[in-house]
Design a protein around this motif. Sequence first.
Motif, short mmCIF file in Angstrom:
data_model
loop_
_atom_site.label_atom_id
_atom_site.label_comp_id
_atom_site.label_asym_id
_atom_site.label_seq_id
_atom_site.Cartn_x
_atom_site.Cartn_y
_atom_site.Cartn_z
N ARG A 57 15.01 71.01 31.99
CA ARG A 57 16.23 70.48 32.95
C ARG A 57 16.06 68.97 32.86
O ARG A 57 16.99 68.15 32.62
CB ARG A 57 16.26 70.82 34.22
CG ARG A 57 16.57 72.47 34.32
CD ARG A 57 17.06 72.63 35.76
NE ARG A 57 15.92 72.54 36.63
CZ ARG A 57 15.00 73.63 36.80
NH1 ARG A 57 15.05 74.73 36.46
NH2 ARG A 57 13.96 73.39 37.97
N SER A 58 15.07 68.39 33.24
CA SER A 58 14.65 66.88 33.25
C SER A 58 14.93 66.23 31.89
O SER A 58 15.50 65.23 31.55
CB SER A 58 13.43 66.63 33.86
OG SER A 58 13.19 67.06 35.02
N SER A 59 14.57 66.97 30.85
CA SER A 59 14.80 66.52 29.44
C SER A 59 16.20 66.50 29.11
O SER A 59 16.65 65.67 28.46
CB SER A 59 13.84 67.34 28.41
OG SER A 59 12.44 67.24 28.63
N ALA A 60 16.88 67.54 29.17
CA ALA A 60 18.23 67.42 29.18
C ALA A 60 19.05 66.45 29.94
O ALA A 60 19.94 65.61 29.34
CB ALA A 60 18.91 68.76 29.61
N GLU A 61 18.73 66.19 31.23
CA GLU A 61 19.20 64.90 31.95
C GLU A 61 18.93 63.82 31.19
O GLU A 61 19.65 62.86 31.29
CB GLU A 61 18.87 65.01 33.48
CG GLU A 61 19.20 66.34 34.18
CD GLU A 61 18.62 66.28 35.39
OE1 GLU A 61 17.75 65.46 35.86
OE2 GLU A 61 19.02 67.35 36.31
N LEU A 62 17.61 63.83 30.76
CA LEU A 62 17.10 62.41 29.99
C LEU A 62 17.99 62.07 28.78
O LEU A 62 18.35 61.01 28.74
CB LEU A 62 15.59 62.49 30.03
CG LEU A 62 15.03 61.20 29.20
CD1 LEU A 62 15.22 59.92 29.94
CD2 LEU A 62 13.48 61.65 28.90
N GLN A 63 18.23 63.36 28.22
CA GLN A 63 18.93 62.86 26.91
C GLN A 63 20.22 62.45 27.03
O GLN A 63 20.88 61.66 26.34
CB GLN A 63 18.72 64.50 26.10
CG GLN A 63 19.36 64.20 24.67
CD GLN A 63 19.16 65.51 23.99
OE1 GLN A 63 18.69 66.58 24.35
NE2 GLN A 63 19.24 65.45 22.54
N ALA A 64 20.95 63.39 28.13
CA ALA A 64 22.28 62.84 28.24
C ALA A 64 22.37 61.40 29.03
O ALA A 64 23.28 60.61 28.75
CB ALA A 64 22.86 63.75 29.40
#
Length: 486
Positions: free
Chosen positions: A220-227
């Motif tokens: 989830r954090s990776s997705a937020e970081l990518q966004a």
Amino acid sequence: MWTFGRKLAVGFALSFALLMLIGVLAYRGVDVLAQNSYQVTRTHAAVTHIGGLLSLMKDAETSQRGYLLTGEEGYLEPYRGALTSLPKLISELKPLLRDNPAQQARFEQASAMIDGLMAMHKERIDTRRGEGQEAAIRNVKLGEGKRRMDELRAVITQMEDEETDLLRERAREVESTANGVRQTIVWGTVAGALLVLAAALTLSRALTGQVGTAVKHVQRSSAELQAAANQQAAGARETATSMTEISTTISELLATSRQIADSAQRVVGIAEQTASFARGGDGTLQAARETIAAMRRQIDLVVDHMLDLGRKSQQIGVVLDLVGELAEQTNILAINATIEATVAGDAGRRFSVVADEIRKLADRMTASTKDIRVQIDDVRGAVNTTVMATETGSKAVDAGARQFDEVAATFGRIAGLVVTTMDAAREIELSTKQQATAVEQLNVALSNTAQASRETEASSGQTSQTATELAEMSRDLLRLVQAQPT
């Protein structure tokens, strides 16, 4: 809720406690076994000494009888040997019987009988030497020696029976203690194996659950970081586009300022013709005032873009803090995973490789975050410099506007004030040169800001790529942790 580390500590503590209990019980059993073995050895020694006493007494009796019958001194060798060995044997036997009062009483009785028999044997030997064979034989025929010897045999037999029974009892105790030690070791080993197996199953389930949860959180954090990285890249592209437009505008403004400076120089040369062109000059001043207003608007737009760039830089800093925290958490998870993989042995070797790759990725994220933070700080410094330069340009524009107002007022009186017009033309020339210098500085600052924006865009792309790699690695780790055994 207990953490995985606490569960691991409890498992090892229980295993250690069970191991210590087994060790203590085994030590006590071995100690009791050693004591019983010592008692058995002492009983064997007592039996041997008791048999030795009876054997020496038989040798002494046989020796003195042979001497009484033959009168030859050679028959007395066993008797003399008994006289020498009996005191030593008695002194060695006494400590061996100290823990048995009944045996002590029999020992005292047997010692007295032995002393009496040895005294009787000495008396008969002396009688044989002094009075002859007949007197000695008469003493033998009385049967006193046989009676005493039979009594001694009865007492020694009782002592031997007592020690034999004690030997059997202690042998049974040794066997019982040995069985207890064996059972303690066997059942303790079984209990330890069961405890270790239960701890292993519990820790395996805990590891799978906690690591799976952590991996999902990383996803989830990776997705937020990518966004956030994509948003940052888009903002950087917009900033770069705005910087390009501003730079183009400033270049045009610089060219205009240079043209104004050239015009001001020509105004000095044609000041004498100013009176005839005063009205046309008034229109030119109006156009110049509009140009300055346009410059003022462009500078305000530059300031707004710079402030917006500063705010976006702060947002990028917040994102970088999140990335740094995520990298630190990922590194901690990787270290914990490496420890657990080491504990798991060969079964956790693949998991150790994945944990090591995650730690390397976290280190790369930390390094990239530091690089981006340095670049953001450079952007902030450039923005502050640009804002200060813009404020200087704004002040210069305000000063130019006031000067143009003065020139307009002067042009109202230009018909009779040509000299004043020439002075005003020189002031215009000086002001336009200052304005050109300020515009050149602003152009350089905007070029630096545009370069920083492009670098920020590149860093955002790298951050997005890193977030994508982290998400992919998280999925691989989740598949590895949640894989079902075949």
